[in-house]
Design a protein around this motif. Structure first.
Motif, mmCIF file in Angstrom:
data_model
loop_
_atom_site.group_PDB
_atom_site.id
_atom_site.type_symbol
_atom_site.label_atom_id
_atom_site.label_comp_id
_atom_site.label_asym_id
_atom_site.label_seq_id
_atom_site.Cartn_x
_atom_site.Cartn_y
_atom_site.Cartn_z
ATOM 1 N N TYR A 1 41.550 39.658 27.776
ATOM 2 C CA TYR A 1 40.428 40.077 28.908
ATOM 3 C C TYR A 1 40.716 41.653 28.888
ATOM 4 O O TYR A 1 41.527 42.212 28.586
ATOM 5 C CB TYR A 1 40.727 39.372 30.171
ATOM 6 C CG TYR A 1 42.180 39.634 30.818
ATOM 7 C CD1 TYR A 1 42.231 40.738 31.757
ATOM 8 C CD2 TYR A 1 43.185 39.115 30.533
ATOM 9 C CE1 TYR A 1 43.394 41.058 32.370
ATOM 10 C CE2 TYR A 1 44.303 39.237 30.989
ATOM 11 C CZ TYR A 1 44.483 40.303 31.954
ATOM 12 O OH TYR A 1 45.643 40.618 32.533
ATOM 13 N N GLY A 2 39.750 42.216 29.660
ATOM 14 C CA GLY A 2 39.808 43.656 29.971
ATOM 15 C C GLY A 2 39.065 43.997 31.062
ATOM 16 O O GLY A 2 37.987 43.174 31.668
ATOM 17 N N ASN B 1 37.029 51.482 39.544
ATOM 18 C CA ASN B 1 36.806 52.888 39.878
ATOM 19 C C ASN B 1 36.862 52.648 41.515
ATOM 20 O O ASN B 1 35.856 52.264 42.118
ATOM 21 C CB ASN B 1 35.508 53.381 39.509
ATOM 22 C CG ASN B 1 35.422 55.045 40.019
ATOM 23 O OD1 ASN B 1 36.227 55.351 40.679
ATOM 24 N ND2 ASN B 1 34.566 55.532 39.756
ATOM 25 N N ILE B 2 38.107 52.956 42.158
ATOM 26 C CA ILE B 2 37.882 52.691 43.525
ATOM 27 C C ILE B 2 37.608 54.213 44.243
ATOM 28 O O ILE B 2 38.496 54.437 45.434
ATOM 29 C CB ILE B 2 39.183 51.867 44.040
ATOM 30 C CG1 ILE B 2 39.328 50.790 43.027
ATOM 31 C CG2 ILE B 2 39.268 51.475 45.698
ATOM 32 C CD1 ILE B 2 40.588 49.750 43.463
ATOM 33 N N ALA B 3 37.002 55.047 43.971
ATOM 34 C CA ALA B 3 36.728 56.124 44.633
ATOM 35 C C ALA B 3 36.276 56.111 45.980
ATOM 36 O O ALA B 3 36.538 56.787 46.850
ATOM 37 C CB ALA B 3 35.619 57.182 43.692
ATOM 38 N N SER B 4 35.537 55.120 46.255
ATOM 39 C CA SER B 4 34.818 55.196 47.700
ATOM 40 C C SER B 4 35.986 54.425 48.663
ATOM 41 O O SER B 4 35.674 54.576 49.931
ATOM 42 C CB SER B 4 33.651 54.155 47.605
ATOM 43 O OG SER B 4 34.263 52.829 46.967
ATOM 44 N N TYR C 1 41.506 52.723 37.276
ATOM 45 C CA TYR C 1 42.575 52.264 36.362
ATOM 46 C C TYR C 1 41.768 51.257 35.392
ATOM 47 O O TYR C 1 40.769 50.630 35.441
ATOM 48 C CB TYR C 1 43.572 51.413 36.978
ATOM 49 C CG TYR C 1 43.349 50.053 37.941
ATOM 50 C CD1 TYR C 1 43.297 49.105 37.225
ATOM 51 C CD2 TYR C 1 42.657 50.187 38.883
ATOM 52 C CE1 TYR C 1 42.910 47.830 37.628
ATOM 53 C CE2 TYR C 1 42.425 48.881 39.611
ATOM 54 C CZ TYR C 1 42.412 47.745 39.183
ATOM 55 O OH TYR C 1 42.134 46.669 39.557
ATOM 56 N N SER C 2 42.502 50.906 34.371
ATOM 57 C CA SER C 2 41.993 50.049 33.204
ATOM 58 C C SER C 2 43.118 49.143 32.925
ATOM 59 O O SER C 2 44.072 49.409 32.904
ATOM 60 C CB SER C 2 41.608 50.672 31.914
ATOM 61 O OG SER C 2 40.547 51.633 32.028
ATOM 62 N N GLU C 3 42.967 47.812 32.615
ATOM 63 C CA GLU C 3 43.717 46.912 32.550
ATOM 64 C C GLU C 3 43.113 45.918 31.232
ATOM 65 O O GLU C 3 42.130 45.541 31.214
ATOM 66 C CB GLU C 3 43.907 45.956 33.633
ATOM 67 C CG GLU C 3 44.639 44.757 33.528
ATOM 68 C CD GLU C 3 44.754 44.049 34.810
ATOM 69 O OE1 GLU C 3 45.271 42.923 34.641
ATOM 70 O OE2 GLU C 3 44.341 44.325 35.740
ATOM 71 N N VAL C 4 43.845 45.731 30.351
ATOM 72 C CA VAL C 4 43.831 44.819 29.083
ATOM 73 C C VAL C 4 44.979 43.805 28.933
ATOM 74 O O VAL C 4 46.229 44.180 29.252
ATOM 75 C CB VAL C 4 43.752 45.592 27.748
ATOM 76 C CG1 VAL C 4 43.480 44.671 26.598
ATOM 77 C CG2 VAL C 4 42.758 46.672 27.953
ATOM 78 N N GLY C 5 44.711 42.560 28.859
ATOM 79 C CA GLY C 5 45.655 41.570 28.621
ATOM 80 C C GLY C 5 45.331 40.534 28.059
ATOM 81 O O GLY C 5 44.195 40.420 27.304
#
Length: 55
Positions: free
Chosen positions: A4-5, A9-12, A20-24
């Motif tokens: 999964y990927g 984006n939690i700018a608000s 952040y990006s997550e790959v697993g």
């Protein structure tokens, strides 16, 4: 097994904001044929079926 990927984006949410990006990879290994608590699960299913109204 599956991969999964995820990108976020939690700018608000915060004043500074961040990304952040997550790959697993997820791997499930069932080394027993039955669940450890198989007898208890059967009892609970029987109780639920007995309580549900018949049509």
């Amino acid at each position: 097994m599956h991969a999964y990927g995820k990108y976020s984006n939690i700018a608000s949410s915060t004043a500074a904001g961040f990304e952040y990006s997550e790959v697993g990879v997820v791997l499930r290994w069932y080394f027993l044929k039955k669940p450890v608590f198989d007898k208890r699960i059967r009892v609970l299913k029987t109780e639920v079926n007995a309580e549900s109204p018949s049509e």
